[in-house]
Design a protein around this motif. Structure first.
Motif, short mmCIF file in Angstrom:
data_model
loop_
_atom_site.label_atom_id
_atom_site.label_comp_id
_atom_site.label_asym_id
_atom_site.label_seq_id
_atom_site.Cartn_x
_atom_site.Cartn_y
_atom_site.Cartn_z
N GLY A 165 0.76 -1.25 0.00
CA GLY A 165 0.00 0.00 0.00
C GLY A 165 0.79 1.29 0.00
O GLY A 165 0.20 2.36 0.12
N PHE A 166 2.12 1.24 -0.16
CA PHE A 166 2.94 2.45 -0.16
C PHE A 166 3.49 2.72 -1.56
O PHE A 166 3.93 1.80 -2.25
N ALA A 167 3.48 4.00 -1.95
CA ALA A 167 4.25 4.39 -3.13
C ALA A 167 5.71 4.44 -2.70
O ALA A 167 6.08 5.23 -1.83
N SER A 168 6.52 3.57 -3.26
CA SER A 168 7.90 3.42 -2.78
C SER A 168 8.88 3.71 -3.90
O SER A 168 8.80 3.12 -4.99
N PHE A 169 9.80 4.62 -3.64
CA PHE A 169 10.78 5.07 -4.62
C PHE A 169 12.13 4.46 -4.26
O PHE A 169 12.79 4.89 -3.32
N ALA A 170 12.54 3.42 -5.01
CA ALA A 170 13.87 2.84 -4.83
C ALA A 170 14.87 3.80 -5.46
O ALA A 170 14.90 3.96 -6.68
N LEU A 171 15.67 4.45 -4.63
CA LEU A 171 16.55 5.51 -5.08
C LEU A 171 17.98 5.02 -5.22
O LEU A 171 18.56 4.50 -4.26
N ALA A 172 18.55 5.18 -6.42
CA ALA A 172 19.97 4.87 -6.63
C ALA A 172 20.80 6.05 -6.15
O ALA A 172 20.41 7.22 -6.34
N ILE A 173 21.95 5.78 -5.53
CA ILE A 173 22.78 6.88 -5.02
C ILE A 173 24.17 6.91 -5.64
O ILE A 173 24.84 7.94 -5.56
N PHE A 174 24.61 5.81 -6.26
CA PHE A 174 25.84 5.85 -7.05
C PHE A 174 25.93 4.57 -7.87
O PHE A 174 25.21 3.60 -7.65
N ASN A 175 26.81 4.62 -8.88
CA ASN A 175 27.08 3.47 -9.75
C ASN A 175 25.82 2.97 -10.45
O ASN A 175 25.53 1.78 -10.47
#
Length: 445
Positions: A197-207
Protein backbone atom coordinates in the motif's frame (compact mmCIF):
# COMPACT_ATOMS: atom_id res chain seq x y z
CA UNK A 1 19.28 -43.00 -8.18
CA UNK A 2 15.48 -43.09 -8.00
CA UNK A 3 14.00 -39.65 -8.75
CA UNK A 4 10.40 -40.80 -9.23
CA UNK A 5 8.17 -39.56 -6.41
CA UNK A 6 6.25 -42.14 -4.40
CA UNK A 7 2.54 -41.91 -5.20
CA UNK A 8 1.47 -42.59 -1.63
CA UNK A 9 3.60 -39.77 -0.16
CA UNK A 10 1.95 -36.33 -0.30
CA UNK A 11 3.96 -33.13 0.29
CA UNK A 12 1.75 -30.07 0.81
CA UNK A 13 2.82 -26.43 0.61
CA UNK A 14 0.01 -23.96 1.35
CA UNK A 15 -0.30 -21.65 -0.47
CA UNK A 16 1.58 -22.72 -3.60
CA UNK A 17 1.97 -19.06 -4.61
CA UNK A 18 2.24 -16.06 -2.27
CA UNK A 19 4.00 -12.79 -1.63
CA UNK A 20 7.54 -13.01 -0.31
CA UNK A 21 6.59 -11.59 3.09
CA UNK A 22 3.92 -14.26 3.69
CA UNK A 23 4.45 -17.58 5.52
CA UNK A 24 3.51 -21.01 4.18
CA UNK A 25 2.39 -24.25 5.81
CA UNK A 26 4.48 -27.31 4.93
CA UNK A 27 3.47 -30.88 5.72
CA UNK A 28 3.99 -34.47 4.60
CA UNK A 29 1.59 -37.40 4.80
CA UNK A 30 1.67 -41.00 3.60
CA UNK A 31 4.98 -41.84 5.29
CA UNK A 32 5.67 -44.89 7.44
CA UNK A 33 5.23 -44.40 11.19
CA UNK A 34 8.40 -42.81 12.70
CA UNK A 35 10.09 -42.68 9.28
CA UNK A 36 13.17 -40.44 9.06
CA UNK A 37 13.00 -37.93 6.20
CA UNK A 38 14.85 -34.88 4.95
CA UNK A 39 12.94 -31.84 3.75
CA UNK A 40 14.81 -29.68 1.26
CA UNK A 41 14.20 -26.30 -0.38
CA UNK A 42 16.05 -25.40 -3.56
CA UNK A 43 16.10 -22.20 -5.64
CA UNK A 44 18.18 -20.56 -8.38
CA UNK A 45 18.60 -16.84 -7.81
CA UNK A 46 18.71 -14.29 -10.63
CA UNK A 47 22.46 -14.52 -11.19
CA UNK A 48 22.46 -18.30 -11.40
CA UNK A 49 23.61 -19.27 -7.91
CA UNK A 50 21.92 -22.41 -6.55
CA UNK A 51 20.56 -21.92 -3.03
CA UNK A 52 19.34 -24.70 -0.77
CA UNK A 53 18.28 -25.50 2.77
CA UNK A 54 17.43 -28.77 4.46
CA UNK A 55 16.16 -30.14 7.76
CA UNK A 56 15.73 -33.60 9.31
CA UNK A 57 12.35 -34.73 10.59
CA UNK A 58 10.82 -37.91 11.97
CA UNK A 59 7.22 -38.74 11.07
CA UNK A 60 4.72 -39.30 13.84
CA UNK A 61 2.87 -42.57 14.38
CA UNK A 62 0.39 -41.58 11.66
CA UNK A 63 3.21 -41.18 9.13
CA UNK A 64 2.87 -37.39 9.05
CA UNK A 65 5.22 -34.40 9.39
CA UNK A 66 3.88 -30.96 10.31
CA UNK A 67 6.70 -28.43 9.99
CA UNK A 68 4.62 -25.81 11.78
CA UNK A 69 4.52 -27.88 14.98
CA UNK A 70 7.31 -30.47 14.83
CA UNK A 71 10.98 -30.05 15.64
CA UNK A 72 13.77 -30.39 13.14
CA UNK A 73 16.22 -32.95 14.49
CA UNK A 74 19.16 -31.66 12.46
CA UNK A 75 20.31 -30.22 9.16
CA UNK A 76 20.72 -26.46 8.91
CA UNK A 77 18.64 -25.80 11.99
CA UNK A 78 17.06 -27.63 14.92
CA UNK A 79 13.83 -27.16 16.83
CA UNK A 80 10.50 -25.73 15.69
CA UNK A 81 11.09 -23.28 12.84
CA UNK A 82 8.03 -23.16 10.52
CA UNK A 83 9.70 -20.99 7.83
CA UNK A 84 13.16 -22.47 8.26
CA UNK A 85 13.31 -23.96 4.77
CA UNK A 86 12.79 -20.49 3.23
CA UNK A 87 14.68 -18.37 5.75
CA UNK A 88 17.73 -20.66 5.83
CA UNK A 89 18.48 -20.76 2.11
CA UNK A 90 22.25 -20.59 1.53
CA UNK A 91 24.51 -21.24 -1.48
CA UNK A 92 24.54 -24.97 -2.14
CA UNK A 93 27.75 -26.98 -2.43
CA UNK A 94 29.97 -26.46 -4.34
CA UNK A 95 28.96 -22.77 -4.78
CA UNK A 96 31.00 -20.17 -2.91
CA UNK A 97 29.66 -19.99 0.62
CA UNK A 98 29.88 -16.27 1.42
CA UNK A 99 27.34 -14.81 -1.01
CA UNK A 100 24.43 -12.57 -0.09
CA UNK A 101 21.02 -13.34 -1.60
CA UNK A 102 19.65 -10.26 -3.40
CA UNK A 103 16.54 -10.44 -5.59
CA UNK A 104 17.54 -8.43 -8.66
CA UNK A 105 14.55 -9.03 -10.95
CA UNK A 106 11.53 -8.25 -8.82
CA UNK A 107 9.01 -8.74 -11.63
CA UNK A 108 9.70 -12.48 -11.54
CA UNK A 109 8.90 -14.63 -8.51
CA UNK A 110 11.46 -16.69 -6.67
CA UNK A 111 10.80 -20.30 -7.68
CA UNK A 112 11.41 -22.66 -4.77
CA UNK A 113 11.30 -26.44 -5.17
CA UNK A 114 10.45 -28.12 -1.89
CA UNK A 115 11.12 -31.86 -1.71
CA UNK A 116 11.10 -34.71 0.78
CA UNK A 117 13.70 -37.52 0.74
CA UNK A 118 13.98 -40.77 2.61
CA UNK A 119 16.46 -40.74 5.50
CA UNK A 120 18.50 -38.02 7.16
CA UNK A 121 20.83 -36.67 4.47
CA UNK A 122 23.68 -34.16 4.40
CA UNK A 123 23.87 -31.13 2.09
CA UNK A 124 26.62 -32.83 0.08
CA UNK A 125 24.50 -35.97 -0.35
CA UNK A 126 21.46 -33.96 -1.41
CA UNK A 127 23.53 -32.22 -4.08
CA UNK A 128 25.21 -35.39 -5.34
CA UNK A 129 24.14 -37.93 -7.91
CA UNK A 130 23.91 -40.52 -5.12
CA UNK A 131 20.97 -38.92 -3.32
CA UNK A 132 18.50 -41.52 -2.03
CA UNK A 133 14.99 -41.89 -3.31
CA UNK A 134 12.86 -38.81 -3.78
CA UNK A 135 9.53 -39.25 -2.02
CA UNK A 136 7.71 -36.13 -3.23
CA UNK A 137 8.32 -32.58 -4.48
CA UNK A 138 6.33 -29.37 -4.97
CA UNK A 139 6.99 -26.13 -6.92
CA UNK A 140 6.36 -22.99 -4.85
CA UNK A 141 6.35 -19.34 -6.05
CA UNK A 142 7.25 -16.34 -3.89
CA UNK A 143 6.34 -12.98 -5.45
CA UNK A 144 7.93 -9.62 -4.72
CA UNK A 145 5.22 -7.63 -6.54
CA UNK A 146 1.52 -8.04 -5.79
CA UNK A 147 -0.90 -8.14 -8.75
CA UNK A 148 -1.47 -4.61 -10.05
CA UNK A 149 1.73 -3.05 -8.65
CA UNK A 150 3.36 -0.79 -11.24
CA UNK A 151 7.13 -0.56 -11.71
CA UNK A 152 8.16 2.79 -13.27
CA UNK A 153 11.82 3.61 -14.09
CA UNK A 154 12.64 7.20 -13.08
CA UNK A 155 14.95 9.78 -14.66
CA UNK A 156 14.15 13.12 -13.08
CA UNK A 157 16.90 15.69 -13.51
CA UNK A 158 19.91 14.04 -11.90
CA UNK A 159 17.77 11.59 -9.93
CA UNK A 160 17.71 7.90 -10.89
CA UNK A 161 15.64 5.08 -9.49
CA UNK A 162 12.40 3.12 -9.78
CA UNK A 163 8.98 4.11 -8.49
CA UNK A 164 6.65 1.32 -7.38
CA UNK A 165 2.95 2.20 -7.16
CA UNK A 166 0.27 0.07 -5.49
CA UNK A 167 -2.84 -0.91 -7.42
CA UNK A 168 -5.73 1.55 -7.22
CA UNK A 169 -6.30 5.26 -7.67
CA UNK A 170 -4.44 6.50 -4.60
CA UNK A 171 -3.11 8.83 -3.46
CA UNK A 172 -0.76 6.73 -1.35
CA UNK A 173 1.68 7.40 1.50
CA UNK A 174 5.15 7.61 -0.05
CA UNK A 175 8.56 6.34 0.99
CA UNK A 176 12.10 6.81 -0.36
CA UNK A 177 14.01 3.54 -0.04
CA UNK A 178 17.82 3.44 -0.08
CA UNK A 179 20.62 0.89 0.20
CA UNK A 180 24.14 2.02 1.01
CA UNK A 181 27.49 0.70 -0.14
CA UNK A 182 25.98 -1.94 -2.46
CA UNK A 183 25.64 0.72 -5.15
CA UNK A 184 23.48 0.29 -8.22
CA UNK A 185 19.73 0.01 -7.82
CA UNK A 186 18.20 -2.40 -5.28
CA UNK A 187 14.43 -2.75 -5.66
CA UNK A 188 13.21 -5.71 -3.62
CA UNK A 189 12.17 -3.76 -0.51
CA UNK A 190 10.38 -1.08 -2.54
CA UNK A 191 8.47 -3.69 -4.52
CA UNK A 192 7.28 -5.23 -1.26
CA UNK A 193 6.35 -1.87 0.28
CA UNK A 194 4.22 -1.11 -2.79
CA UNK A 195 2.59 -4.51 -2.43
CA UNK A 196 1.47 -3.35 1.04
CA UNK A 197 0.00 0.00 0.00
CA UNK A 198 2.94 2.45 -0.16
CA UNK A 199 4.25 4.39 -3.13
CA UNK A 200 7.90 3.42 -2.78
CA UNK A 201 10.78 5.07 -4.62
CA UNK A 202 13.87 2.84 -4.83
CA UNK A 203 16.55 5.51 -5.08
CA UNK A 204 19.97 4.87 -6.63
CA UNK A 205 22.78 6.88 -5.02
CA UNK A 206 25.84 5.85 -7.05
CA UNK A 207 27.08 3.47 -9.75
CA UNK A 208 23.89 3.55 -11.77
CA UNK A 209 22.88 5.13 -15.12
CA UNK A 210 24.79 8.40 -15.16
CA UNK A 211 25.50 8.59 -11.45
CA UNK A 212 29.15 8.53 -10.31
CA UNK A 213 30.64 5.03 -10.27
CA UNK A 214 32.56 5.91 -7.12
CA UNK A 215 31.31 8.43 -4.58
CA UNK A 216 33.48 10.68 -2.41
CA UNK A 217 30.84 12.80 -0.69
CA UNK A 218 27.05 13.05 -0.85
CA UNK A 219 25.16 16.27 -1.57
CA UNK A 220 21.78 16.82 0.08
CA UNK A 221 20.61 18.57 -3.11
CA UNK A 222 20.35 15.19 -4.89
CA UNK A 223 17.99 13.89 -2.21
CA UNK A 224 15.98 17.12 -2.16
CA UNK A 225 15.35 16.58 -5.86
CA UNK A 226 14.17 13.03 -5.17
CA UNK A 227 11.76 14.26 -2.48
CA UNK A 228 10.43 16.94 -4.85
CA UNK A 229 9.80 14.34 -7.55
CA UNK A 230 7.88 12.14 -5.17
CA UNK A 231 5.73 14.85 -3.58
CA UNK A 232 4.58 16.30 -6.90
CA UNK A 233 3.42 12.92 -8.17
CA UNK A 234 -0.39 12.76 -8.45
CA UNK A 235 -0.48 9.30 -6.80
CA UNK A 236 1.29 10.50 -3.64
CA UNK A 237 -0.21 12.02 -0.51
CA UNK A 238 1.25 15.47 0.15
CA UNK A 239 1.60 15.16 3.93
CA UNK A 240 5.32 14.47 3.57
CA UNK A 241 7.43 11.48 2.62
CA UNK A 242 9.07 8.72 4.58
CA UNK A 243 12.67 7.54 4.19
CA UNK A 244 14.17 4.17 5.00
CA UNK A 245 17.77 3.03 4.81
CA UNK A 246 20.02 0.40 6.33
CA UNK A 247 23.70 0.59 7.27
CA UNK A 248 25.31 3.51 5.35
CA UNK A 249 21.90 4.35 3.85
CA UNK A 250 20.64 4.64 7.43
CA UNK A 251 22.76 7.69 8.18
CA UNK A 252 21.68 9.06 4.78
CA UNK A 253 18.04 8.54 5.76
CA UNK A 254 18.69 10.39 9.03
CA UNK A 255 20.36 13.17 7.02
CA UNK A 256 17.28 13.56 4.82
CA UNK A 257 15.06 13.71 7.90
CA UNK A 258 17.33 16.33 9.48
CA UNK A 259 17.82 18.67 6.53
CA UNK A 260 14.72 18.25 4.31
CA UNK A 261 11.55 19.58 5.99
CA UNK A 262 9.24 17.54 3.73
CA UNK A 263 10.50 14.30 5.29
CA UNK A 264 7.90 13.37 7.89
CA UNK A 265 9.02 9.90 8.97
CA UNK A 266 12.43 8.20 9.06
CA UNK A 267 13.39 4.55 9.60
CA UNK A 268 17.04 3.68 10.11
CA UNK A 269 18.19 0.05 10.23
CA UNK A 270 21.49 -0.76 11.97
CA UNK A 271 23.19 2.51 11.16
CA UNK A 272 25.40 5.27 12.46
CA UNK A 273 24.05 8.79 12.98
CA UNK A 274 27.14 10.58 11.78
CA UNK A 275 28.35 10.54 8.16
CA UNK A 276 30.26 7.25 7.91
CA UNK A 277 33.13 7.01 5.41
CA UNK A 278 31.58 9.63 3.09
CA UNK A 279 31.03 13.31 3.89
CA UNK A 280 27.77 15.20 3.47
CA UNK A 281 27.28 18.59 1.82
CA UNK A 282 24.31 20.67 2.93
CA UNK A 283 24.33 23.85 0.84
CA UNK A 284 27.42 25.77 2.03
CA UNK A 285 28.10 23.49 4.99
CA UNK A 286 30.16 20.29 4.96
CA UNK A 287 29.83 17.47 7.47
CA UNK A 288 33.11 15.54 7.30
CA UNK A 289 33.07 11.75 7.42
CA UNK A 290 34.41 9.67 10.22
CA UNK A 291 36.42 6.68 9.07
CA UNK A 292 36.38 3.51 11.08
CA UNK A 293 39.19 1.02 10.90
CA UNK A 294 38.79 -2.62 10.03
CA UNK A 295 40.74 -5.67 11.02
CA UNK A 296 40.74 -9.34 10.15
CA UNK A 297 39.32 -11.46 12.93
CA UNK A 298 39.08 -15.22 12.73
CA UNK A 299 35.84 -16.62 14.06
CA UNK A 300 36.09 -20.17 15.33
CA UNK A 301 32.54 -20.99 14.30
CA UNK A 302 33.31 -20.29 10.65
CA UNK A 303 36.97 -21.16 10.22
CA UNK A 304 37.44 -18.10 8.05
CA UNK A 305 38.93 -14.63 8.42
CA UNK A 306 36.21 -11.98 8.55
CA UNK A 307 36.51 -8.24 8.44
CA UNK A 308 35.46 -6.75 11.77
CA UNK A 309 34.88 -3.03 12.30
CA UNK A 310 36.84 -1.04 14.87
CA UNK A 311 34.38 1.67 15.85
CA UNK A 312 35.60 4.96 17.40
CA UNK A 313 34.69 5.74 20.98
CA UNK A 314 31.15 6.92 21.62
CA UNK A 315 32.28 10.35 22.82
CA UNK A 316 33.91 10.88 19.43
CA UNK A 317 30.80 9.78 17.54
CA UNK A 318 28.52 11.95 19.67
CA UNK A 319 30.56 14.99 18.71
CA UNK A 320 30.21 14.11 15.03
CA UNK A 321 26.52 13.18 15.21
CA UNK A 322 24.04 14.80 12.86
CA UNK A 323 21.90 17.57 14.46
CA UNK A 324 18.86 15.31 14.57
CA UNK A 325 17.07 17.75 16.85
CA UNK A 326 16.73 20.15 13.89
CA UNK A 327 14.41 17.67 12.19
CA UNK A 328 10.62 17.75 12.28
CA UNK A 329 10.29 14.05 11.39
CA UNK A 330 9.30 11.06 13.50
CA UNK A 331 12.10 8.51 13.95
CA UNK A 332 12.08 4.72 14.23
CA UNK A 333 15.53 3.33 15.02
CA UNK A 334 15.56 -0.37 14.10
CA UNK A 335 18.33 -2.35 15.79
CA UNK A 336 19.59 -5.92 15.49
CA UNK A 337 20.94 -6.99 18.87
CA UNK A 338 23.40 -9.50 17.32
CA UNK A 339 24.79 -7.10 14.69
CA UNK A 340 28.49 -7.95 14.34
CA UNK A 341 29.29 -5.20 11.83
CA UNK A 342 28.07 -2.04 13.57
CA UNK A 343 27.40 -1.55 17.27
CA UNK A 344 23.97 -0.42 16.12
CA UNK A 345 22.18 -0.65 19.47
CA UNK A 346 24.62 1.77 21.08
CA UNK A 347 24.35 4.09 18.07
CA UNK A 348 20.54 4.15 18.26
CA UNK A 349 20.56 4.81 21.99
CA UNK A 350 22.94 7.74 21.43
CA UNK A 351 20.53 9.16 18.84
CA UNK A 352 17.60 8.68 21.21
CA UNK A 353 19.48 10.40 24.03
CA UNK A 354 20.33 13.33 21.80
CA UNK A 355 16.69 13.85 20.87
CA UNK A 356 15.63 13.47 24.49
CA UNK A 357 18.17 16.01 25.72
CA UNK A 358 16.79 18.56 23.25
CA UNK A 359 13.15 17.91 24.31
CA UNK A 360 12.36 16.72 20.81
CA UNK A 361 8.64 17.12 20.13
CA UNK A 362 8.10 14.44 17.47
CA UNK A 363 7.85 10.70 18.03
CA UNK A 364 11.09 8.72 18.30
CA UNK A 365 11.62 5.14 19.34
CA UNK A 366 14.27 2.40 19.40
CA UNK A 367 13.11 -1.12 18.50
CA UNK A 368 15.64 -3.88 19.22
CA UNK A 369 15.34 -7.45 17.93
CA UNK A 370 17.24 -10.21 19.79
CA UNK A 371 19.47 -12.58 17.86
CA UNK A 372 19.21 -10.72 14.54
CA UNK A 373 22.24 -9.71 12.46
CA UNK A 374 23.13 -6.59 10.51
CA UNK A 375 21.30 -7.44 7.26
CA UNK A 376 17.71 -7.07 8.44
CA UNK A 377 15.51 -7.41 5.34
CA UNK A 378 11.75 -7.89 4.84
CA UNK A 379 10.28 -11.20 6.07
CA UNK A 380 11.64 -14.57 4.99
CA UNK A 381 14.62 -13.16 3.13
CA UNK A 382 17.39 -15.78 3.41
CA UNK A 383 19.67 -15.11 6.35
CA UNK A 384 23.24 -14.12 5.42
CA UNK A 385 25.73 -14.58 8.25
CA UNK A 386 28.68 -13.31 6.20
CA UNK A 387 29.34 -12.24 2.63
CA UNK A 388 32.37 -11.37 0.53
CA UNK A 389 33.18 -7.69 -0.04
CA UNK A 390 35.55 -6.80 -2.89
CA UNK A 391 36.62 -3.57 -1.16
CA UNK A 392 38.21 -5.69 1.59
CA UNK A 393 38.90 -8.84 -0.44
CA UNK A 394 37.48 -10.75 2.51
CA UNK A 395 34.12 -11.66 3.99
CA UNK A 396 32.30 -9.31 6.35
CA UNK A 397 30.59 -10.91 9.31
CA UNK A 398 27.01 -9.62 9.68
CA UNK A 399 25.97 -11.86 12.59
CA UNK A 400 22.68 -13.32 13.70
CA UNK A 401 21.12 -16.76 13.32
CA UNK A 402 18.53 -17.82 10.73
CA UNK A 403 15.77 -18.50 13.26
CA UNK A 404 16.10 -15.24 15.18
CA UNK A 405 16.63 -13.35 11.94
CA UNK A 406 13.31 -14.68 10.61
CA UNK A 407 11.49 -13.71 13.82
CA UNK A 408 13.04 -10.23 13.71
CA UNK A 409 12.19 -9.76 10.03
CA UNK A 410 8.50 -10.42 10.66
CA UNK A 411 8.31 -8.16 13.73
CA UNK A 412 10.35 -5.33 12.21
CA UNK A 413 8.35 -5.38 8.97
CA UNK A 414 5.10 -4.95 10.92
CA UNK A 415 6.63 -2.16 13.02
CA UNK A 416 7.96 -0.32 9.96
CA UNK A 417 4.68 -0.49 8.03
CA UNK A 418 2.64 0.68 11.00
CA UNK A 419 5.07 3.52 11.66
CA UNK A 420 4.94 4.77 8.07
CA UNK A 421 1.19 4.34 7.74
CA UNK A 422 0.52 6.38 10.88
CA UNK A 423 3.00 9.20 10.28
CA UNK A 424 2.39 9.55 6.54
CA UNK A 425 -1.38 9.19 6.50
CA UNK A 426 -3.43 8.35 9.54
CA UNK A 427 -2.35 11.05 11.98
CA UNK A 428 -3.08 13.79 9.43
CA UNK A 429 -6.64 12.55 9.11
CA UNK A 430 -6.97 12.41 12.88
CA UNK A 431 -5.57 15.94 13.25
CA UNK A 432 -8.11 17.19 10.73
CA UNK A 433 -10.93 15.52 12.69
CA UNK A 434 -11.47 13.23 9.74
CA UNK A 435 -12.69 9.72 9.99
CA UNK A 436 -9.91 7.13 10.26
CA UNK A 437 -9.18 6.07 6.68
CA UNK A 438 -9.64 2.54 5.47
CA UNK A 439 -6.56 1.75 3.43
CA UNK A 440 -6.69 -0.92 0.72
CA UNK A 441 -5.22 -4.05 2.24
CA UNK A 442 -4.91 -2.42 5.65
CA UNK A 443 -5.88 -5.64 7.36
CA UNK A 444 -2.67 -7.17 6.04
CA UNK A 445 -0.42 -4.39 7.32
Amino acid sequence: MNTTPKEDVVLSVIPLSCLQDEPVLIGVSGLKPNQDVTLQASAIEDQGVHYMSYAHYRADENGEVDVDKMESLGGQYEGIFPMGLIGSLVPAPPHYRYVRFIKRVVEKPLLVTISVHNGHLSAEKLCSSEVTELLSCVAHERHYMAPGVKRIPVQYGEVRGTLFLPPGDGPFPAVIDMFGTLGGLIEYRSAQLASRGFASFALAIFNYEGLPKVVEDFDIAYFEEAVKFLLQHDKVLDYGVGVIGNSKAGDLAASLATFIPSVAACVTINSFFAPANFGLRVKDRFYPPFKYETLLAKFADAGYAFVQSCIPEQKFLQKRMLPLEESSAAFLFVVSAADRDVNSEVQAQCARQRLSSHDYKQDYKVESYPGAGHLLDPPYSPHCYASFEHSYMAAICWGGTAKYQAIAQVKAWKDIKRFFLYHLKEKWHFNNDAKSPTMPGKSQL
